[in-house]
Write an enzyme that holds these catalytic residues in place. Structure first.
Site, PDB file in Angstrom:
ATOM      1  N   LYS A   1      21.420 -56.631 111.165  1.00 23.49           N
ATOM      2  CA  LYS A   1      22.409 -56.838 110.100  1.00 23.49           C
ATOM      3  C   LYS A   1      22.574 -58.327 109.780  1.00 23.49           C
ATOM      4  O   LYS A   1      22.145 -59.189 110.546  1.00 23.49           O
ATOM      5  CB  LYS A   1      23.740 -56.190 110.498  1.00 23.49           C
ATOM      6  CG  LYS A   1      23.629 -54.663 110.687  1.00 23.49           C
ATOM      7  CD  LYS A   1      23.383 -53.940 109.383  1.00 23.49           C
ATOM      8  CE  LYS A   1      22.760 -52.558 109.494  1.00 23.49           C
ATOM      9  NZ  LYS A   1      23.428 -51.556 110.284  1.00 23.49           N
TER      10      LYS A   1
HETATM   11  C1  LIG Z   1      23.702 -50.098 110.816  1.00 21.72           C
HETATM   12  C2  LIG Z   1      24.512 -49.102 110.093  1.00 21.72           C
HETATM   13  C3  LIG Z   1      25.571 -48.419 110.718  1.00 21.72           C
HETATM   14  C4  LIG Z   1      25.818 -48.453 112.187  1.00 21.72           C
HETATM   15  O1  LIG Z   1      26.105 -49.681 112.695  1.00 21.72           O
HETATM   16  P1  LIG Z   1      26.129 -49.880 114.285  1.00 21.72           P
HETATM   17  O2  LIG Z   1      26.772 -51.210 114.451  1.00 21.72           O
HETATM   18  O3  LIG Z   1      24.706 -49.859 114.747  1.00 21.72           O
HETATM   19  O4  LIG Z   1      26.922 -48.782 114.867  1.00 21.72           O
HETATM   20  C5  LIG Z   1      26.378 -47.600 109.936  1.00 21.72           C
HETATM   21  N1  LIG Z   1      26.137 -47.433 108.631  1.00 21.72           N
HETATM   22  C6  LIG Z   1      25.115 -48.043 108.009  1.00 21.72           C
HETATM   23  C7  LIG Z   1      24.925 -47.821 106.546  1.00 21.72           C
HETATM   24  C8  LIG Z   1      24.250 -48.874 108.724  1.00 21.72           C
HETATM   25  O5  LIG Z   1      23.208 -49.445 108.113  1.00 21.72           O
END
Ligand SMILES: *Cc1c(COP(=O)(O)O)cnc(C)c1O
Length: 406
Positions: free
Chosen positions: A204
């Site tokens: 991210k």
């Molecule tokens: C990465 C992601 C998540 C989950 O995030 P985590 O921190 O790994 O739990 C949820 N929704 C979307 C759209 C994502 O891309």
């Protein structure tokens, strides 16, 4: 667009050696880790405080200051934030929640934790975001919330979604995993919906390895999430470890072990200081890609709406399959042969075995998601990419387009 100048940052463009690309592949993603993160994490390790403590609190404070939100509650993932957001608003067994079919499984999965039903809705063909026109037809007496996902970093039609929610007495829980930072009509994401959930997963745009943050203007929900994220222990219980509080604590409810650690928060603090710069660099790369592809008839750059600013977590192109002799999967394989790693976001949820067998959705409901899914590819976009690497991606895409023209 107003940029918070407190967060201006001079990036350290020198990468530590271990990040060097040893083979000649362009990876799909590399986190932007420099000496800044290493120094902060060392500081946490040297200080001897490694789980939730002063750095976690500082990260929450800096994060909410940056977004301009009233509360920020850190956790060990965005999935945990989404879960506790639904718990805070009182989701119950048998309830329904509107979720776009184009998302990561986490968004819908958390609804199932309550024995509630994720009601999948199709997306807009151009943005691949939740189509607000289709929401009304899916609302029943059991519907409690809408969970918009800001796909790739581009913000959903929040005015329209919030209007529908208000009219039907629903709450809006934003999956903002791709939207750090992003803007909608002069408002930063994290201050619009009832609760917004951010992800700091390794890929991210701000990363702590694993981690998440829930922001809300509602003190009651923030308080509930704080209690639930650490075993249901009453509010300031963590302070008992720091010497600020006493040994006494009370368990109010059965909670979860969802807290962030100071090691993660240390990384987050370093990342947050350069978030604006990292965002600028992703915008720059997106601009270079779009300029290269805009005039072609065999590939479409992402559709961008004018009244909002994308976080550019992903750069998703659509192939024009009619102009090509190969499909998307082979296109990805051809790029890989040329040393370019790509990905697909997302396989729509209604195509996964679990969702098919458990919820019995009408598969004709997802025409836009189905048709777009066949032709999307996510290209590499991250601050550490050099212009030379961006150029190589463009050259390779053009090479495959040329070679496999129908
Ligand atoms: C990465 C992601 C998540 C989950 O995030 P985590 O921190 O790994 O739990 C949820 N929704 C979307 C759209 C994502 O891309």
């Amino acid at each position: 667009m107003k940029i918070n100048t407190n967060f201006e940052f001079k990036p350290n463009r020198t990468m530590p050696e271990f990040q060097e690309n040893s083979n000649n592949m362009i990876q799909f993603h590399k986190p932007y880790i420099t000496i800044d993160e290493i120094t902060e994490v060392l500081d946490s390790l040297r200080g001897g405080w490694i789980t939730m403590g002063p750095k976690t609190i500082e990260f929450e404070n800096k994060f909410k200051e940056y977004l301009g939100s009233k509360n920020a509650v850190s956790m060990n993932s965005c999935t945990a934030c989404l879960h506790l957001a639904l718990k805070a608003i009182g989701l119950r067994e048998g309830d329904e929640v509107i979720v776009p079919t184009v998302t990561f499984t986490a968004t819908a999965e958390v609804v199932t934790y309550f024995n509630a039903r994720p009601v999948l809705v199709d997306v807009e063909e151009d943005t691949y975001n939740l189509n607000p026109k289709l929401i009304k037809g899916k609302i029943t007496k059991k519907t409690k919330a809408i969970m918009p996902v800001h796909f790739a970093g581009q913000i959903c039609d929040m005015d329209e979604i919030c209007r529908i929610a208000k009219k039907h007495d629903l709450l809006v829980i934003e999956d903002a995993a791709h939207a750090m930072p992003a803007w909608y009509k002069n408002r930063k994401i994290g201050t619009i919906g009832d609760i917004s959930c951010f992800s700091f997963y390794a890929t991210k745009s701000l990363t702590t390895g694993e981690g998440g943050m829930a922001t809300t203007e509602n003190d009651d929900w923030a308080g509930k999430m704080r209690v639930s994220r650490l075993h249901g222990i009453s509010k300031d219980a963590w302070k008992r470890y720091t010497g600020e509080g006493s040994w006494f604590y009370e368990v109010e409810s059965a909670g979860y072990k969802y807290n962030m650690t100071d090691i993660q928060a240390a990384m987050g603090l370093a990342q947050l200081r350069k978030i604006e710069w990292m965002w600028e660099r992703r915008k720059e790369i997106a601009g270079i890609y779009t300029e290269a592809f805009a005039s072609r008839d065999d590939i479409e750059p992402p559709y961008v709406k004018a009244d909002r600013e994308s976080g550019w977590h992903l750069y998703v192109v659509k192939l024009n399959l009619k102009a090509l002799s190969i499909g998307r999967n082979q296109f990805i394989e051809e790029l890989r042969k040329r040393g370019i790693m790509t990905s697909v976001h997302f396989i729509p949820l209604h195509k996964h075995p679990y969702y098919i067998t458990t919820f019995n959705y009408d598969r004709r409901d997802f025409k836009a998601a189905d048709s777009v899914y066949e032709r999307i590819i996510s290209l590499p976009i991250y601050p550490g990419m050099s212009n030379e690497e961006v150029g190589r991606v463009i050259y390779s895409v053009e090479d495959v387009l040329q070679k496999f023209r129908a």
